[in-house]
Motif scaffolding. Sequence first.
Motif, PDB file in Angstrom:
ATOM      1  N   HIS A 165       3.224  52.576 -53.449  1.00 12.45           N
ATOM      2  CA  HIS A 165       2.406  51.896 -52.443  1.00 12.45           C
ATOM      3  C   HIS A 165       2.626  52.502 -51.057  1.00 12.45           C
ATOM      4  O   HIS A 165       3.683  53.069 -50.759  1.00 12.45           O
ATOM      5  CB  HIS A 165       2.753  50.404 -52.422  1.00 12.45           C
ATOM      6  CG  HIS A 165       2.636  49.758 -53.762  1.00 12.45           C
ATOM      7  ND1 HIS A 165       1.429  49.434 -54.332  1.00 12.45           N
ATOM      8  CD2 HIS A 165       3.593  49.405 -54.673  1.00 12.45           C
ATOM      9  CE1 HIS A 165       1.635  48.889 -55.519  1.00 12.45           C
ATOM     10  NE2 HIS A 165       2.931  48.863 -55.759  1.00 12.45           N
ATOM     11  N   ASP A 166       1.624  52.310 -50.206  1.00 16.68           N
ATOM     12  CA  ASP A 166       1.675  52.789 -48.822  1.00 16.68           C
ATOM     13  C   ASP A 166       1.707  51.596 -47.877  1.00 16.68           C
ATOM     14  O   ASP A 166       0.670  50.971 -47.608  1.00 16.68           O
ATOM     15  CB  ASP A 166       0.450  53.652 -48.521  1.00 16.68           C
ATOM     16  CG  ASP A 166       0.412  54.111 -47.064  1.00 16.68           C
ATOM     17  OD1 ASP A 166       1.436  53.970 -46.369  1.00 16.68           O
ATOM     18  OD2 ASP A 166      -0.654  54.588 -46.627  1.00 16.68           O
ATOM     19  N   PRO A 167       2.890  51.239 -47.344  1.00 16.47           N
ATOM     20  CA  PRO A 167       3.001  50.096 -46.432  1.00 16.47           C
ATOM     21  C   PRO A 167       2.946  50.498 -44.963  1.00 16.47           C
ATOM     22  O   PRO A 167       3.348  49.722 -44.098  1.00 16.47           O
ATOM     23  CB  PRO A 167       4.383  49.535 -46.782  1.00 16.47           C
ATOM     24  CG  PRO A 167       5.189  50.771 -47.070  1.00 16.47           C
ATOM     25  CD  PRO A 167       4.227  51.786 -47.670  1.00 16.47           C
ATOM     26  N   SER A 168       2.451  51.689 -44.662  1.00 13.26           N
ATOM     27  CA  SER A 168       2.600  52.241 -43.313  1.00 13.26           C
ATOM     28  C   SER A 168       1.849  51.470 -42.243  1.00 13.26           C
ATOM     29  O   SER A 168       2.147  51.609 -41.053  1.00 13.26           O
ATOM     30  CB  SER A 168       2.152  53.711 -43.294  1.00 13.26           C
ATOM     31  OG  SER A 168       0.791  53.823 -43.689  1.00 13.26           O
ATOM     32  N   SER A 169       0.863  50.641 -42.633  1.00 14.39           N
ATOM     33  CA  SER A 169       0.128  49.868 -41.629  1.00 14.39           C
ATOM     34  C   SER A 169       0.942  48.703 -41.086  1.00 14.39           C
ATOM     35  O   SER A 169       0.636  48.166 -40.019  1.00 14.39           O
ATOM     36  CB  SER A 169      -1.178  49.334 -42.225  1.00 14.39           C
ATOM     37  OG  SER A 169      -0.917  48.447 -43.311  1.00 14.39           O
ATOM     38  N   THR A 216      -0.881  46.423 -52.754  1.00 15.25           N
ATOM     39  CA  THR A 216      -2.206  47.027 -52.819  1.00 15.25           C
ATOM     40  C   THR A 216      -3.092  46.500 -51.700  1.00 15.25           C
ATOM     41  O   THR A 216      -3.834  47.256 -51.049  1.00 15.25           O
ATOM     42  CB  THR A 216      -2.857  46.747 -54.186  1.00 15.25           C
ATOM     43  OG1 THR A 216      -2.031  47.283 -55.227  1.00 15.25           O
ATOM     44  CG2 THR A 216      -4.240  47.361 -54.279  1.00 15.25           C
ATOM     45  N   SER A 217      -3.008  45.183 -51.445  1.00 13.28           N
ATOM     46  CA  SER A 217      -3.802  44.574 -50.372  1.00 13.28           C
ATOM     47  C   SER A 217      -3.366  45.072 -48.995  1.00 13.28           C
ATOM     48  O   SER A 217      -4.199  45.304 -48.115  1.00 13.28           O
ATOM     49  CB  SER A 217      -3.689  43.048 -50.440  1.00 13.28           C
ATOM     50  OG  SER A 217      -4.220  42.549 -51.652  1.00 13.28           O
ATOM     51  N   VAL A 218      -2.064  45.223 -48.796  1.00 13.05           N
ATOM     52  CA  VAL A 218      -1.558  45.734 -47.523  1.00 13.05           C
ATOM     53  C   VAL A 218      -2.191  47.080 -47.202  1.00 13.05           C
ATOM     54  O   VAL A 218      -2.676  47.323 -46.087  1.00 13.05           O
ATOM     55  CB  VAL A 218      -0.015  45.844 -47.548  1.00 13.05           C
ATOM     56  CG1 VAL A 218       0.492  46.685 -46.374  1.00 13.05           C
ATOM     57  CG2 VAL A 218       0.618  44.464 -47.502  1.00 13.05           C
ATOM     58  N   ALA A 219      -2.203  47.970 -48.194  1.00  7.96           N
ATOM     59  CA  ALA A 219      -2.747  49.311 -47.958  1.00  7.96           C
ATOM     60  C   ALA A 219      -4.261  49.289 -47.814  1.00  7.96           C
ATOM     61  O   ALA A 219      -4.819  49.893 -46.887  1.00  7.96           O
ATOM     62  CB  ALA A 219      -2.327  50.239 -49.094  1.00  7.96           C
ATOM     63  N   ALA A 220      -4.945  48.591 -48.719  1.00  4.64           N
ATOM     64  CA  ALA A 220      -6.410  48.616 -48.720  1.00  4.64           C
ATOM     65  C   ALA A 220      -7.007  47.953 -47.484  1.00  4.64           C
ATOM     66  O   ALA A 220      -8.044  48.378 -46.977  1.00  4.64           O
ATOM     67  CB  ALA A 220      -6.939  47.942 -49.988  1.00  4.64           C
TER      68      ALA A 220
END
Length: 556
Positions: free
Chosen positions: A303-307, A273-277
């Motif tokens: 989750h979205d880890p795209s960053s 969650t922190s990675v995405a936010a």
Amino acid sequence: MRQHNLWRIFDAVAEAKADQAAIRWRGRSTTYRQLRDRAIRFANVLHDHGIGLHAERRDLQPWESGQDLVATYLLNSPAYLEVGLGGSAARAAPFNVNHHYVADELAHLLRDASPRTVVYHARFAEQLAEVLPALPVPPLLLHVADDTGRAMLPGAVDLDAALAGASPELAVEGHDPDDLYVLYTGGTTGMPKGTLWRQADIWLSALGGDFLPEATLPEIVDAATGDDRPRFLPNAPFMHAAAHWTALRTLLAGGTVVVNGVVDRLDPVDVWTSVAAEHVDMTMMVGEAFARPLLDELESGAHDPSSLAVLVLGGAPTSIETKRRILELLPDVLLVDGAGSTETGGALRAVAVAGRVGQAGVFKPSPGTAVLDHALQRVVEPGHAEPGWFAKRGAIPLGYLGDEAKTRAAFPVVDGVRWAVPGDRARLLADGTVQLLGREATTVNTGGEKVFGEEVEAALLAHPAVEDVLVVGRDSDRWGQEVVAVVALRDEVDDADLLEAASSRLARFKVPKAIVRVEQVRRSPAGKADYAWARAVASAAGAAPAPSTDAEDSHG
């Protein structure tokens, strides 16, 4: 190589980056200006209590400190980084306290360090109160409020109140490259030892100076003010080198440290969650204990880890199978597997990308890294057959606080050159890469053969049913020691299946003689193996052998 002081680097970077986020935590930002201000005020609190530098480095032995020590007894938080930077600004020497120590371990650590100051989170007040009477000099106690709401200890001062009353103008001068950075070892192979680094050397070995060895201070600041600055999520506790070094490296490079919202344990949902936010582009995993639950959660698809651009592995071994799994889930990520120690800083590196993972335990050495022969008499040549000792020269620590004998043993002089030899066995392969075999303290001597536990662990972790494993030796009438695997499983499987899988990757004498099953393998919060616990479990399980995969149970 140019010599730099860490406070001077941070001070200059913070001035240039004043309004940008240095730390993000629970949705709030601490700018570089705010972090610098709180660090200066903390330095002045120490200075006002007479805490700082009392003897210059040139007048001291390598195992001596001329600076007062400051104990950092905190969970991950902005305060942890404020204390480290502010202590350096005061020319004192902050050091890490393992907040999982029981009273006896904590008392040993604090007696060994004799800190003039202890900065502690409220939740640790009761434990700290238990050991304070054992200290020869009562330290200044600085209380950091947390969500437990526990009251301050008698005589303690609230940190925020102390900072509010302190001057915003730094009262300390003379910051020097010889000022200390102190890191206590984890105690996994003996009692914790305070490792004394010159700040100039830790900068070059672990905090970014390896990429800027000849840079002037203005050039370091210029590099830190570019648009593409890292946003790093540590995951591991700052009390361990892997996370603290990378956090400091991020700040000295003008980036943003994103502190986990859940700080008392690894929470995979919180991490992703922190990675995405926070648009994190770099994070870390410490061995299988971190990687497996994080990857399990990522596979949920929630989750979205795209960053993410870079994923750092370090602090504990990560298997080839787990690396492949990471790159299947994160195919665009650069996987950087680093190896080193408290005594060497970063020394070895292996880079993997999707489709090219490399070999288990094989790394490219950094400048100054080598393998010494078993007798510690010479540097071996590539392709040397016998295992030797992983070693590093150049920017290495001065020694261990208060311990001349261990300093001389761990930092020997070979052919006129001083080396750091942390105790890891290694081979220098024909192509110049280094194969790490494992700590000598965890090597099993069985039937006249040496078995490196980490190699056996890697073989067992390749089995999909194995969640985690530690390999140790226990006494054996037949072999002297026998290899035992303490295993936590994710799926039910026969011992014979585990041993058959291991035997396809290992010489026969390396295959465990016994499998001991546990609900969970005990590791530190940073993923460090608790081998003392594993030996106790293996010994308590007795000597009943697991099924043999050979017609004759032999070392032949």
